[in-house]
Every structure is written in C-alpha cells, then in structure tokens.
Design a protein around this motif. Structure first.
Motif, PDB file in Angstrom:
ATOM      1  N   GLU A   1       3.070  27.388  -0.339  1.00 38.06           N
ATOM      2  CA  GLU A   1       3.288  28.019  -1.638  1.00 38.06           C
ATOM      3  C   GLU A   1       2.504  29.317  -1.838  1.00 38.06           C
ATOM      4  OE1 GLU A   1       4.390  25.230  -5.038  1.00 38.06           O
ATOM      5  OE2 GLU A   1       3.079  23.945  -3.838  1.00 38.06           O
TER       6      GLU A   1
ATOM      7  N   TRP B   1      12.859  28.483  -1.510  1.00 40.01           N
ATOM      8  CA  TRP B   1      11.830  27.459  -1.495  1.00 40.01           C
ATOM      9  C   TRP B   1      12.412  26.176  -0.929  1.00 40.01           C
ATOM     10  CZ3 TRP B   1       7.002  28.717  -1.840  1.00 40.01           C
ATOM     11  CH2 TRP B   1       6.628  29.841  -2.593  1.00 40.01           C
TER      12      TRP B   1
ATOM     13  N   LEU C   1      10.044  21.880  -4.241  1.00 38.33           N
ATOM     14  CA  LEU C   1       8.934  22.752  -4.615  1.00 38.33           C
ATOM     15  C   LEU C   1       9.207  23.512  -5.912  1.00 38.33           C
ATOM     16  CD1 LEU C   1       7.847  24.209  -1.164  1.00 38.33           C
ATOM     17  CD2 LEU C   1       6.956  22.215  -2.379  1.00 38.33           C
ATOM     18  N   LYS C   2      10.473  23.754  -6.191  1.00 39.72           N
ATOM     19  CA  LYS C   2      10.871  24.456  -7.418  1.00 39.72           C
ATOM     20  C   LYS C   2      12.105  23.764  -7.985  1.00 39.72           C
ATOM     21  CE  LYS C   2       7.863  27.820  -6.533  1.00 39.72           C
ATOM     22  NZ  LYS C   2       6.670  28.110  -7.357  1.00 39.72           N
TER      23      LYS C   2
ATOM     24  N   GLN D   1      15.521  23.881  -8.390  1.00 39.54           N
ATOM     25  CA  GLN D   1      16.585  24.686  -7.796  1.00 39.54           C
ATOM     26  C   GLN D   1      17.567  23.786  -7.064  1.00 39.54           C
ATOM     27  OE1 GLN D   1      14.894  27.117  -4.666  1.00 39.54           O
ATOM     28  NE2 GLN D   1      14.114  25.362  -3.567  1.00 39.54           N
TER      29      GLN D   1
END
Length: 252
Positions: A108, A219, A223-224, A226
C-alpha cells in the motif's frame, strides 16, 4: 515483413510488453513487424490489449526486438508453450530481456499507475516451462541486480517514481480473492499478476539477463472498495505507458 528481416537484425535486447502497454512499441518506432502466427510454434494472444506481433525498433542505431503481447497459461496452454517466444528470441541472438506486465498492487505504499522493478518472484502457478527433465537451473538471482541499479539511476534522473518488490504469479483468469491477497502479503508479495514468471524462468535457463517491470494498474482485491475489470487494467496501462517508454529509452 518477412521473418528474415528480424533474423538479419541480430537483436541482443528484447522487451515483452504486457496488457495495455503495446503503445510503447509505437513510441520507440517500428522498423519491421512480424505476426506471431508467422513463427512456428507461436500464435496470437486471445486477450484484449495484446497485439500478438514482434516489432523491430532501433535505439541509437542498435536493434531492439519487441514482443507486443504474450500468451498466458489461462488461455489453455502449457508453460512450455507460453514461453515459445522467449526461445525464439534467443535463436535470433537476444541475450537480455525486459519483461513487463500489468499487475495489482498489494504493497500500500505504492500507487496505481506507478512502476515496480521486480526483485524476485513467487511462482504460484504450479508449473514451469522446464518440466520434462532434470533441468536444475539456479534461480538465486532471476532479475539482474546490476540491471536494476541502472533502472533506478535512470528513474532518479527522470524524477520518476520506481518501486522495487516481489511479484506473485497466479494462474487466473479470475482475479484473486481478498483472502488470497492476504496470503500473498504474508508470503512477501508486493504485486500480483498472471504472467512473466514462466518467461523469466525460461530466459534464465537460457542464460539471458532478465529485468522485470510491473505497471501497477489496480489495487489487489480487498484493499480498496472496487470491482476489478480487465478494461480498467488496459486503460491505466495505456495512460501510464509514457513513463515506461521514457524509462526504457534512458536505460537502453
């Protein structure tokens, strides 16, 4: 353009372009092009963003062979089949090769659109192009430390962010689950993709000097907030390919 044009050029350096990075070849200039289908044992990729041809370019008068697109294991091929292009380029005289790819960022501290030099890899594919015999090749330094130093120096001159990290290769074609990404992070992976590792293994087995560069196009899962789409991967790769082109020109 006949295949003999590539053979007569005797290129010592080659570049393999990953998803969305095909425009790098246009930026370097095209002297000749040969479709993969014109080479025995090769065929065009079925994946959008992979043109499926060899391109001959020149930098400072020296020939550079570019593989515009690649085949993948998830297309139903063996690791030996997807590395046919590496062996073909070796027969032309290629002795050092830059393998590029589109990858999902796990680390990250990096950002989407950044470039990452491969320091090492995790082969999570469950196969290798060296199957079929006792081909015990050393893989202590798959990605040349000497060449990485040159890339880092060039990136500094260009004021271009260039990370270093470990690339994990998975079979695909589905994207990874968040649990799989957590596993890879624990194993030490900084980015994840579905290519490159078989080519790197084959190239090192042939004695080639290898560099690996990931374009971080998204990503990794979890992690996000999406949803992952291949079209987005290609789009980000196309937008950021100018940085890769500048880096390649400076180093080569």
């Amino acid at each position: 353009m006949p295949l003999s044009h590539l053979q007569k050029a005797c290129p010592e350096t080659a570049i393999v372009l990953g998803s969305g990075l095909g425009s790098v070849a246009d930026s370097l200039g095209i002297e000749a092009e040969v479709p993969y289908a014109d080479v025995a044992g090769l065929s065009a990729s079925t994946v959008p963003g992979h043109a499926g041809r060899f391109v001959l370019s020149r930098l400072n008068g020296k020939p550079i062979l570019i593989a515009q697109g690649r085949r993948h294991l998830y297309e139903g091929l063996s690791a030996y089949e997807v590395t046919a292009g590496i062996r073909f380029m070796h027969t032309l005289g290629v002795r050092r090769i830059i393998l590029t790819n589109a990858a999902g960022a796990i680390q990250e501290s990096m950002a989407v659109g950044d470039l990452m030099l491969l320091t090492d890899h995790l082969n999570l594919l469950g196969t290798t192009p060296l199957l079929g015999g006792p081909h015990f090749h050393d893989m202590s330094e798959v990605y040349s430390a000497e060449w990485r130093a040159q890339f880092l120096e060039a990136a500094a001159r260009l004021s271009l962010p260039l990370h270093q990290g470990v690339y994990a290769a998975t079979l695909g074609p589905q994207y990874e689950t968040p649990a799989e990404i957590r596993m890879m992070r624990t194993l030490g992976a900084d980015a994840v993709g579905m290519s490159t590792v078989p080519e790197a293994i084959q190239a090192r087995a042939l004695g080639m000097q290898v560099a690996g560069i990931s374009m971080l196009t998204n990503w990794a899962a979890g992690l996000k907030a999406q949803t992952l789409h291949h079209a987005e991967v290609v789009s980000v790769g196309q937008a950021a390919s100018a940085n890769l082109t500048a880096l390649l020109k400076t180093v080569l």
